[in-house]
Design a protein around this motif. Structure first.
Motif, PDB file in Angstrom:
ATOM      1  N   LYS A   7      -7.168   7.518   9.123  1.00 52.40           N
ATOM      2  CA  LYS A   7      -7.277   6.388   8.192  1.00 52.40           C
ATOM      3  C   LYS A   7      -7.966   6.731   6.879  1.00 52.40           C
ATOM      4  CE  LYS A   7      -5.130   2.872  10.147  1.00 52.40           C
ATOM      5  NZ  LYS A   7      -4.101   2.082   9.491  1.00 52.40           N
ATOM      6  N   TYR A   8      -9.083   6.036   6.556  1.00 49.24           N
ATOM      7  CA  TYR A   8      -9.606   6.070   5.196  1.00 49.24           C
ATOM      8  C   TYR A   8     -10.922   6.838   5.077  1.00 49.24           C
ATOM      9  CZ  TYR A   8      -6.307   2.213   5.184  1.00 49.24           C
ATOM     10  OH  TYR A   8      -5.191   1.453   5.359  1.00 49.24           O
TER      11      TYR A   8
ATOM     12  N   ASP B  88      -5.422  -2.323   4.057  1.00 46.87           N
ATOM     13  CA  ASP B  88      -4.924  -2.266   5.430  1.00 46.87           C
ATOM     14  C   ASP B  88      -3.917  -3.378   5.698  1.00 46.87           C
ATOM     15  OD1 ASP B  88      -5.354  -0.389   7.452  1.00 46.87           O
ATOM     16  OD2 ASP B  88      -6.489  -1.813   8.658  1.00 46.87           O
ATOM     17  N   TYR B  89      -4.210  -4.568   5.185  1.00 49.72           N
ATOM     18  CA  TYR B  89      -3.328  -5.711   5.426  1.00 49.72           C
ATOM     19  C   TYR B  89      -1.979  -5.568   4.733  1.00 49.72           C
ATOM     20  CZ  TYR B  89      -1.398 -10.403   5.022  1.00 49.72           C
ATOM     21  OH  TYR B  89      -0.542 -11.474   5.039  1.00 49.72           O
TER      22      TYR B  89
ATOM     23  N   TYR C 181      -6.641   8.608   1.993  1.00 45.56           N
ATOM     24  CA  TYR C 181      -5.950   8.302   3.250  1.00 45.56           C
ATOM     25  C   TYR C 181      -5.603   9.563   4.030  1.00 45.56           C
ATOM     26  CZ  TYR C 181      -2.398   6.434   6.430  1.00 45.56           C
ATOM     27  OH  TYR C 181      -1.676   6.083   7.539  1.00 45.56           O
TER      28      TYR C 181
ATOM     29  N   SER D 207       0.358  -3.095   6.258  1.00 41.55           N
ATOM     30  CA  SER D 207       0.802  -3.240   7.650  1.00 41.55           C
ATOM     31  C   SER D 207       1.750  -4.410   7.881  1.00 41.55           C
ATOM     32  CB  SER D 207      -0.416  -3.387   8.571  1.00 41.55           C
ATOM     33  OG  SER D 207      -1.168  -4.536   8.226  1.00 41.55           O
TER      34      SER D 207
ATOM     35  N   THR E 200       0.834  -1.194   0.000  1.00 39.19           N
ATOM     36  CA  THR E 200       0.000   0.000   0.000  1.00 39.19           C
ATOM     37  C   THR E 200       0.867   1.242   0.000  1.00 39.19           C
ATOM     38  OG1 THR E 200      -1.733  -1.157   1.224  1.00 39.19           O
ATOM     39  CG2 THR E 200      -1.810   1.245   1.249  1.00 39.19           C
TER      40      THR E 200
ATOM     41  N   VAL F 273     -10.660  -2.024   1.278  1.00 35.39           N
ATOM     42  CA  VAL F 273     -10.075  -1.613   2.561  1.00 35.39           C
ATOM     43  C   VAL F 273      -9.380  -2.760   3.305  1.00 35.39           C
ATOM     44  CG1 VAL F 273     -10.580  -0.714   4.866  1.00 35.39           C
ATOM     45  CG2 VAL F 273     -11.501   0.427   2.854  1.00 35.39           C
ATOM     46  N   PRO F 274      -9.980  -3.946   3.447  1.00 34.96           N
ATOM     47  CA  PRO F 274      -9.285  -5.019   4.166  1.00 34.96           C
ATOM     48  C   PRO F 274      -7.919  -5.359   3.544  1.00 34.96           C
ATOM     49  CG  PRO F 274     -11.590  -5.576   3.917  1.00 34.96           C
ATOM     50  CD  PRO F 274     -11.343  -4.363   3.065  1.00 34.96           C
TER      51      PRO F 274
END
Length: 197
Positions: free
Chosen positions: A189-190, A91-92, A184, A95, A44, A87-88
Protein backbone atom coordinates in the motif's frame (compact mmCIF):
# COMPACT_ATOMS: atom_id res chain seq x y z
CA UNK A 1 30.12 -2.59 -5.95
CA UNK A 2 28.72 -6.03 -5.21
CA UNK A 3 27.73 -8.20 -8.17
CA UNK A 4 24.39 -10.01 -8.16
CA UNK A 5 23.47 -13.21 -9.94
CA UNK A 6 20.40 -12.96 -12.15
CA UNK A 7 18.01 -15.36 -13.84
CA UNK A 8 15.12 -14.98 -16.27
CA UNK A 9 11.57 -14.85 -14.90
CA UNK A 10 9.14 -17.36 -16.47
CA UNK A 11 5.54 -16.31 -17.23
CA UNK A 12 6.43 -12.63 -16.83
CA UNK A 13 3.09 -11.37 -18.14
CA UNK A 14 1.22 -12.68 -15.11
CA UNK A 15 3.39 -10.86 -12.58
CA UNK A 16 4.84 -7.99 -14.58
CA UNK A 17 2.94 -5.16 -12.91
CA UNK A 18 3.68 -6.57 -9.42
CA UNK A 19 7.40 -6.71 -10.22
CA UNK A 20 7.39 -3.17 -11.63
CA UNK A 21 5.46 -1.75 -8.65
CA UNK A 22 7.82 -3.55 -6.24
CA UNK A 23 11.03 -2.20 -7.74
CA UNK A 24 9.67 1.22 -8.71
CA UNK A 25 7.33 2.54 -6.01
CA UNK A 26 5.31 5.37 -7.55
CA UNK A 27 3.82 8.66 -6.41
CA UNK A 28 0.04 8.54 -6.07
CA UNK A 29 -2.17 10.90 -8.07
CA UNK A 30 -5.89 11.50 -8.38
CA UNK A 31 -7.16 12.19 -11.88
CA UNK A 32 -10.14 14.53 -11.99
CA UNK A 33 -12.65 14.64 -14.83
CA UNK A 34 -16.10 16.06 -15.45
CA UNK A 35 -19.13 13.76 -15.76
CA UNK A 36 -21.90 14.35 -18.30
CA UNK A 37 -24.08 15.94 -15.60
CA UNK A 38 -21.33 18.43 -14.68
CA UNK A 39 -20.28 16.68 -11.47
CA UNK A 40 -16.66 15.74 -10.71
CA UNK A 41 -15.30 12.22 -11.09
CA UNK A 42 -12.10 11.16 -9.31
CA UNK A 43 -9.86 8.16 -9.89
CA UNK A 44 -6.64 7.10 -8.15
CA UNK A 45 -3.71 6.36 -10.45
CA UNK A 46 0.01 5.63 -10.13
CA UNK A 47 1.01 5.15 -13.79
CA UNK A 48 1.96 8.79 -14.36
CA UNK A 49 4.93 10.29 -16.16
CA UNK A 50 5.75 13.41 -18.15
CA UNK A 51 7.22 14.72 -21.35
CA UNK A 52 9.27 17.87 -20.69
CA UNK A 53 8.32 19.47 -23.99
CA UNK A 54 7.71 22.05 -25.14
CA UNK A 55 4.81 21.61 -25.05
CA UNK A 56 4.90 20.01 -21.60
CA UNK A 57 2.70 16.91 -21.27
CA UNK A 58 1.57 14.73 -18.37
CA UNK A 59 1.27 11.07 -19.43
CA UNK A 60 -1.04 8.66 -17.65
CA UNK A 61 -2.14 5.07 -18.24
CA UNK A 62 -5.33 3.60 -16.80
CA UNK A 63 -8.23 1.19 -17.11
CA UNK A 64 -10.77 3.30 -15.14
CA UNK A 65 -13.84 3.20 -17.40
CA UNK A 66 -15.65 6.37 -16.30
CA UNK A 67 -12.44 8.42 -16.30
CA UNK A 68 -11.50 7.15 -19.76
CA UNK A 69 -14.97 7.97 -21.12
CA UNK A 70 -14.87 11.45 -19.56
CA UNK A 71 -11.43 12.23 -21.01
CA UNK A 72 -12.49 11.00 -24.44
CA UNK A 73 -15.68 13.10 -24.30
CA UNK A 74 -14.26 16.35 -22.87
CA UNK A 75 -10.60 16.19 -23.92
CA UNK A 76 -9.58 17.42 -20.46
CA UNK A 77 -8.43 16.18 -17.06
CA UNK A 78 -6.64 17.27 -13.91
CA UNK A 79 -3.79 15.42 -12.22
CA UNK A 80 -3.57 16.05 -8.46
CA UNK A 81 -0.51 14.92 -6.47
CA UNK A 82 -1.62 13.12 -3.30
CA UNK A 83 -0.16 13.47 0.18
CA UNK A 84 -0.45 11.68 3.49
CA UNK A 85 -3.57 13.56 4.57
CA UNK A 86 -5.43 12.26 1.50
CA UNK A 87 -5.16 8.50 2.17
CA UNK A 88 -8.88 7.92 2.94
CA UNK A 89 -9.92 9.66 -0.31
CA UNK A 90 -7.13 7.97 -2.32
CA UNK A 91 -8.15 4.53 -1.08
CA UNK A 92 -11.85 5.15 -1.65
CA UNK A 93 -11.80 6.60 -5.17
CA UNK A 94 -9.28 3.94 -6.17
CA UNK A 95 -11.49 1.07 -5.01
CA UNK A 96 -14.93 2.00 -6.38
CA UNK A 97 -16.01 2.61 -9.96
CA UNK A 98 -17.76 5.73 -11.17
CA UNK A 99 -19.80 3.40 -13.36
CA UNK A 100 -21.38 1.88 -10.26
CA UNK A 101 -21.91 4.85 -7.95
CA UNK A 102 -21.35 8.54 -7.33
CA UNK A 103 -18.02 8.72 -5.51
CA UNK A 104 -19.11 10.85 -2.57
CA UNK A 105 -18.80 8.55 0.46
CA UNK A 106 -15.55 10.27 1.49
CA UNK A 107 -15.94 14.08 1.58
CA UNK A 108 -13.46 16.32 -0.21
CA UNK A 109 -13.12 19.98 -1.14
CA UNK A 110 -12.43 21.06 -4.69
CA UNK A 111 -12.62 23.97 -7.08
CA UNK A 112 -12.91 24.00 -10.85
CA UNK A 113 -9.70 24.72 -12.77
CA UNK A 114 -8.65 28.27 -13.57
CA UNK A 115 -8.13 27.50 -17.29
CA UNK A 116 -9.97 24.20 -17.88
CA UNK A 117 -13.22 22.85 -16.42
CA UNK A 118 -11.68 20.05 -14.37
CA UNK A 119 -11.81 19.40 -10.60
CA UNK A 120 -8.80 20.62 -8.58
CA UNK A 121 -8.51 19.03 -5.14
CA UNK A 122 -7.98 21.57 -2.36
CA UNK A 123 -5.84 19.13 -0.32
CA UNK A 124 -3.35 18.56 -3.14
CA UNK A 125 -0.16 20.64 -3.11
CA UNK A 126 0.33 20.33 -6.90
CA UNK A 127 -2.46 20.10 -9.49
CA UNK A 128 -2.10 20.12 -13.28
CA UNK A 129 -4.86 21.21 -15.66
CA UNK A 130 -4.41 19.24 -18.88
CA UNK A 131 -5.83 19.30 -22.39
CA UNK A 132 -5.79 15.93 -24.18
CA UNK A 133 -3.20 15.92 -26.97
CA UNK A 134 -2.77 12.23 -27.81
CA UNK A 135 -4.18 8.81 -26.94
CA UNK A 136 -2.60 5.38 -27.30
CA UNK A 137 -4.29 2.07 -26.42
CA UNK A 138 -2.35 -1.05 -25.40
CA UNK A 139 -4.53 -3.98 -24.37
CA UNK A 140 -6.94 -2.78 -21.68
CA UNK A 141 -4.88 0.31 -20.87
CA UNK A 142 -5.51 3.75 -22.31
CA UNK A 143 -2.49 6.04 -22.26
CA UNK A 144 -3.33 9.73 -22.42
CA UNK A 145 -0.95 12.59 -23.15
CA UNK A 146 -2.26 15.83 -21.67
CA UNK A 147 -0.72 19.16 -22.54
CA UNK A 148 -0.30 21.14 -19.32
CA UNK A 149 -2.37 24.32 -19.70
CA UNK A 150 -2.07 25.40 -16.08
CA UNK A 151 -0.31 24.34 -12.88
CA UNK A 152 -1.68 25.19 -9.45
CA UNK A 153 0.76 25.00 -6.53
CA UNK A 154 0.22 25.44 -2.80
CA UNK A 155 0.98 29.08 -2.00
CA UNK A 156 3.57 27.99 0.59
CA UNK A 157 5.48 26.02 -2.05
CA UNK A 158 5.22 28.29 -5.10
CA UNK A 159 8.56 28.94 -6.84
CA UNK A 160 9.75 32.44 -7.75
CA UNK A 161 9.43 33.54 -11.37
CA UNK A 162 11.74 36.56 -11.53
CA UNK A 163 14.82 34.69 -12.81
CA UNK A 164 16.14 31.24 -13.67
CA UNK A 165 18.74 31.68 -10.93
CA UNK A 166 16.01 32.28 -8.34
CA UNK A 167 14.08 29.24 -9.56
CA UNK A 168 17.17 27.01 -9.25
CA UNK A 169 17.92 28.33 -5.77
CA UNK A 170 14.32 27.56 -4.72
CA UNK A 171 14.49 24.12 -6.33
CA UNK A 172 17.72 23.16 -4.54
CA UNK A 173 16.34 24.29 -1.18
CA UNK A 174 12.94 22.60 -1.59
CA UNK A 175 12.17 20.13 1.20
CA UNK A 176 10.24 17.22 -0.34
CA UNK A 177 8.81 16.42 3.10
CA UNK A 178 6.75 19.63 2.93
CA UNK A 179 4.85 18.23 -0.05
CA UNK A 180 4.52 14.87 1.76
CA UNK A 181 4.03 12.90 -1.49
CA UNK A 182 2.22 9.59 -1.06
CA UNK A 183 4.06 6.60 -2.57
CA UNK A 184 2.33 3.37 -3.61
CA UNK A 185 3.53 -0.23 -3.45
CA UNK A 186 1.15 -2.81 -4.93
CA UNK A 187 1.32 -5.26 -2.03
CA UNK A 188 2.16 -3.02 0.92
CA UNK A 189 0.00 0.00 0.00
CA UNK A 190 1.15 3.51 0.94
CA UNK A 191 4.38 5.07 2.16
CA UNK A 192 5.77 8.51 2.90
CA UNK A 193 9.15 9.72 1.67
CA UNK A 194 12.00 8.77 3.99
CA UNK A 195 15.24 10.49 4.85
CA UNK A 196 17.68 11.96 2.36
CA UNK A 197 20.74 9.82 1.65
Amino acid sequence: MKKTQKQSVPNLSGIFHHIVWTITPRPVWIVGTCNKDGTPNLSTITCVSNSPGPPENIILSMTARRTIANIQRTGAFSVNLCNGSMVPLVDYVGSVSGEDCVKDAVPYDFTWGDKIYVPILSASHYAFECKLSHTHVIGQFHTFFGEVINLQIDANLTPPTDSQEAVMKWFKALDIHKTDPLVYHSALKYFRVGKKI
